[in-house]
Design a protein around this motif. Sequence first.
Motif, PDB file in Angstrom:
ATOM      1  N   ALA A  38      49.827 -47.338  33.722  1.00 17.38           N
ATOM      2  CA  ALA A  38      49.167 -47.020  34.999  1.00 17.38           C
ATOM      3  C   ALA A  38      49.313 -48.110  36.052  1.00 17.38           C
ATOM      4  O   ALA A  38      49.082 -47.840  37.236  1.00 17.38           O
ATOM      5  N   ILE A  39      49.681 -49.326  35.667  1.00 16.10           N
ATOM      6  CA  ILE A  39      49.617 -50.432  36.614  1.00 16.10           C
ATOM      7  C   ILE A  39      50.491 -50.236  37.844  1.00 16.10           C
ATOM      8  O   ILE A  39      50.072 -50.607  38.954  1.00 16.10           O
ATOM      9  N   GLY A 159      47.883 -41.675  29.618  1.00 18.37           N
ATOM     10  CA  GLY A 159      47.899 -42.499  30.830  1.00 18.37           C
ATOM     11  C   GLY A 159      48.752 -41.892  31.929  1.00 18.37           C
ATOM     12  O   GLY A 159      48.340 -41.825  33.093  1.00 18.37           O
ATOM     13  N   GLY A 160      49.944 -41.436  31.555  1.00 18.59           N
ATOM     14  CA  GLY A 160      50.821 -40.824  32.548  1.00 18.59           C
ATOM     15  C   GLY A 160      50.234 -39.558  33.137  1.00 18.59           C
ATOM     16  O   GLY A 160      50.305 -39.326  34.349  1.00 18.59           O
ATOM     17  N   LEU A 161      49.641 -38.723  32.282  1.00 13.13           N
ATOM     18  CA  LEU A 161      49.032 -37.490  32.760  1.00 13.13           C
ATOM     19  C   LEU A 161      47.840 -37.762  33.672  1.00 13.13           C
ATOM     20  O   LEU A 161      47.653 -37.091  34.694  1.00 13.13           O
ATOM     21  N   SER A 167      43.355 -39.447  38.106  1.00 17.59           N
ATOM     22  CA  SER A 167      43.279 -40.736  38.791  1.00 17.59           C
ATOM     23  C   SER A 167      43.508 -41.839  37.776  1.00 17.59           C
ATOM     24  O   SER A 167      43.120 -41.709  36.598  1.00 17.59           O
ATOM     25  N   TRP A 168      44.119 -42.929  38.234  1.00 14.26           N
ATOM     26  CA  TRP A 168      44.330 -44.067  37.335  1.00 14.26           C
ATOM     27  C   TRP A 168      43.010 -44.637  36.832  1.00 14.26           C
ATOM     28  O   TRP A 168      42.973 -45.310  35.804  1.00 14.26           O
ATOM     29  N   ARG A 169      41.912 -44.356  37.519  1.00 15.15           N
ATOM     30  CA  ARG A 169      40.610 -44.906  37.116  1.00 15.15           C
ATOM     31  C   ARG A 169      40.182 -44.403  35.731  1.00 15.15           C
ATOM     32  O   ARG A 169      39.484 -45.115  34.994  1.00 15.15           O
ATOM     33  N   TRP A 170      40.627 -43.229  35.363  1.00 13.60           N
ATOM     34  CA  TRP A 170      40.236 -42.661  34.081  1.00 13.60           C
ATOM     35  C   TRP A 170      40.889 -43.382  32.904  1.00 13.60           C
ATOM     36  O   TRP A 170      40.428 -43.249  31.764  1.00 13.60           O
ATOM     37  N   VAL A 171      41.947 -44.142  33.156  1.00 11.35           N
ATOM     38  CA  VAL A 171      42.579 -44.846  32.040  1.00 11.35           C
ATOM     39  C   VAL A 171      41.651 -45.906  31.450  1.00 11.35           C
ATOM     40  O   VAL A 171      41.804 -46.309  30.284  1.00 11.35           O
ATOM     41  N   PHE A 172      40.694 -46.379  32.237  1.00  7.79           N
ATOM     42  CA  PHE A 172      39.726 -47.343  31.734  1.00  7.79           C
ATOM     43  C   PHE A 172      38.522 -46.664  31.069  1.00  7.79           C
ATOM     44  O   PHE A 172      37.908 -47.227  30.168  1.00  7.79           O
ATOM     45  N   TRP A 173      38.206 -45.486  31.517  1.00  6.37           N
ATOM     46  CA  TRP A 173      36.995 -44.821  31.031  1.00  6.37           C
ATOM     47  C   TRP A 173      37.181 -44.104  29.700  1.00  6.37           C
ATOM     48  O   TRP A 173      36.197 -43.745  29.048  1.00  6.37           O
ATOM     49  N   VAL A 174      38.425 -43.858  29.278  1.00  4.56           N
ATOM     50  CA  VAL A 174      38.640 -43.158  28.012  1.00  4.56           C
ATOM     51  C   VAL A 174      38.189 -44.006  26.819  1.00  4.56           C
ATOM     52  O   VAL A 174      38.024 -43.496  25.707  1.00  4.56           O
ATOM     53  N   ASN A 175      37.984 -45.314  27.034  1.00  9.03           N
ATOM     54  CA  ASN A 175      37.562 -46.201  25.944  1.00  9.03           C
ATOM     55  C   ASN A 175      36.106 -45.981  25.513  1.00  9.03           C
ATOM     56  O   ASN A 175      35.727 -46.337  24.393  1.00  9.03           O
ATOM     57  N   ILE A 176      35.294 -45.436  26.405  1.00 11.03           N
ATOM     58  CA  ILE A 176      33.841 -45.405  26.173  1.00 11.03           C
ATOM     59  C   ILE A 176      33.466 -44.641  24.896  1.00 11.03           C
ATOM     60  O   ILE A 176      32.752 -45.189  24.038  1.00 11.03           O
ATOM     61  N   PRO A 177      33.891 -43.395  24.691  1.00 11.04           N
ATOM     62  CA  PRO A 177      33.509 -42.715  23.443  1.00 11.04           C
ATOM     63  C   PRO A 177      34.076 -43.390  22.199  1.00 11.04           C
ATOM     64  O   PRO A 177      33.431 -43.385  21.138  1.00 11.04           O
ATOM     65  N   LEU A 178      35.269 -43.968  22.307  1.00 14.66           N
ATOM     66  CA  LEU A 178      35.864 -44.656  21.157  1.00 14.66           C
ATOM     67  C   LEU A 178      34.996 -45.820  20.709  1.00 14.66           C
ATOM     68  O   LEU A 178      34.748 -46.018  19.515  1.00 14.66           O
ATOM     69  N   GLY A 179      34.537 -46.613  21.674  1.00 13.05           N
ATOM     70  CA  GLY A 179      33.719 -47.775  21.360  1.00 13.05           C
ATOM     71  C   GLY A 179      32.386 -47.394  20.742  1.00 13.05           C
ATOM     72  O   GLY A 179      31.910 -48.040  19.796  1.00 13.05           O
ATOM     73  N   ALA A 306      57.807 -43.641  32.078  1.00 11.71           N
ATOM     74  CA  ALA A 306      57.696 -45.098  31.937  1.00 11.71           C
ATOM     75  C   ALA A 306      56.844 -45.448  30.724  1.00 11.71           C
ATOM     76  O   ALA A 306      57.160 -46.392  29.977  1.00 11.71           O
ATOM     77  N   GLY A 307      55.781 -44.691  30.533  1.00 14.14           N
ATOM     78  CA  GLY A 307      54.921 -44.937  29.388  1.00 14.14           C
ATOM     79  C   GLY A 307      55.622 -44.703  28.066  1.00 14.14           C
ATOM     80  O   GLY A 307      55.428 -45.446  27.101  1.00 14.14           O
TER      81      GLY A 307
END
Length: 502
Positions: A38-39, A159-161, A167-179, A306-307
Amino acid sequence: MAYGVQAATGETKRFYVLLSVMMAMFMGAIEGTIVATAIPAIVGDLGGFSLYSWVFSSYLLMNTVTVLIYGKLADVFGRKPVITFGIIIFLGGSILCGLAGTMEQLIIYRLIQGLGAGAVMPIATTIVGDIYTKEERPKIQGYLSSVWGISAIMGPAVGGLLVEYASWRWVFWVNIPLGIVAIAGIWLFLHEKTEIRKQKIDYSGAFLLTVSISALMIILVEGGVRWSWISFEVLAIISVSIAAIILFVFQERKNPEPMVPFELWKSRSILIANVVSFTTGLMLIGISSFLPAFVQGVMEKSATIAGFTLTAMSIGWPIASTIAGRFILSIGFRATSVIGGVFLIIGGFLFITIIPTAGPIGAAVASFFVGVGMGLTSTSFIVLIQGAVAWKQRGIATASNMFMRNLGNTVGAALLGGILNGQIIRYFSREGGEIGKTLTLDSTNALLNEEERIHLGPDVKELLQNGLAFSLHTVYYAVFIFAIISFLFIFFLPKTGNEKVN
């Protein structure tokens, strides 16, 4: 009074603990593949290409300097509370990263994320070392490495999808349920016995190491770009870095409970494993951080494609790790590591042969070979190190190896980011003519944003793409050199892994 801990294997439900640990590791693993994918879109949205490498460097800085602290804390207070604390901080940082409105904010929030991440990988690996025997660990390490394969398939795709359709912002939020799931599993199924004993944490050493590495990162990223290499600013920061590392060494030698127990490094196995982890860490960050920019900015492919060039590396890694578990038992640590070193060199060489017209397939093949090399070497090193120390040092010994790889990542992100920025500026000046005089580092932002890229004039677009391609190839030459250095060091490993640290 502090609390020491001993593993309570009989009371622990190992299968469920393993699943929980794998979930925690998956959270960290998928973070890397998603953010790397996503960067370019993040930079295209927020701007600030000159700060590109700081998005990685800030995260890696805190990850690096805290990993040893967490390793020590885990030996004192237990694995469970330490990894839980780390996951909570990591999730808080992830939420903030998704809310960032500028590159500067994102960099600060990545610091917070890295502060928590320092606990996840080393403590998760240490937990496995606690609850499984020496004979079982090679096989279990293969299972842990499968986490990287799963994250490799899911991370770039998700991430690509997300970048393309949400939005690229969701790439950070997918971690929450995992944690959340990982914390629940660890607390329900992992049981530890505690015994009271006195021990101190070396916070002064941690502070001095943070100052030294931070100053070094600033020099590597900004030297030759913002400041001349012989400027007052650079010389002053170099002085701070050197002074801090000297004070750190003195602090560690006099402290009865140092953050970095130097006696661990007296073992040749641990010394060589840690040095090679540092050099392969440099390689790893050079590929994962900058390859998506090459595929999207120069080859003009999507974030998803790219991913998937990074996916190849992360698929090769767990496959090789699984094989490494068997190799270790049959041909030994050293031979397994040597084979891994050969794959690193092949992968590094393939990266310097990549040309834009060949498409992303060549990049994916090169990534796969590097992944195989990483899987063979990293698995060998972890099993070797955990077998060389007693339980009371396993946390810090495992963390020391993670620390060296993270340090390689941190230095590599700064060093290679500095090389990239400097080479782009020099290319524009040397090859750009009148057009080059109007371009800056941040002009490269347009290549990473498809809407802006299609509005570039053909001459400007060609100059920007040639400059980025030339600069990234310089980075890959450095990656190849680090592969050779890693291979040479592997030959210094002892032929047997029976060396024991007292």
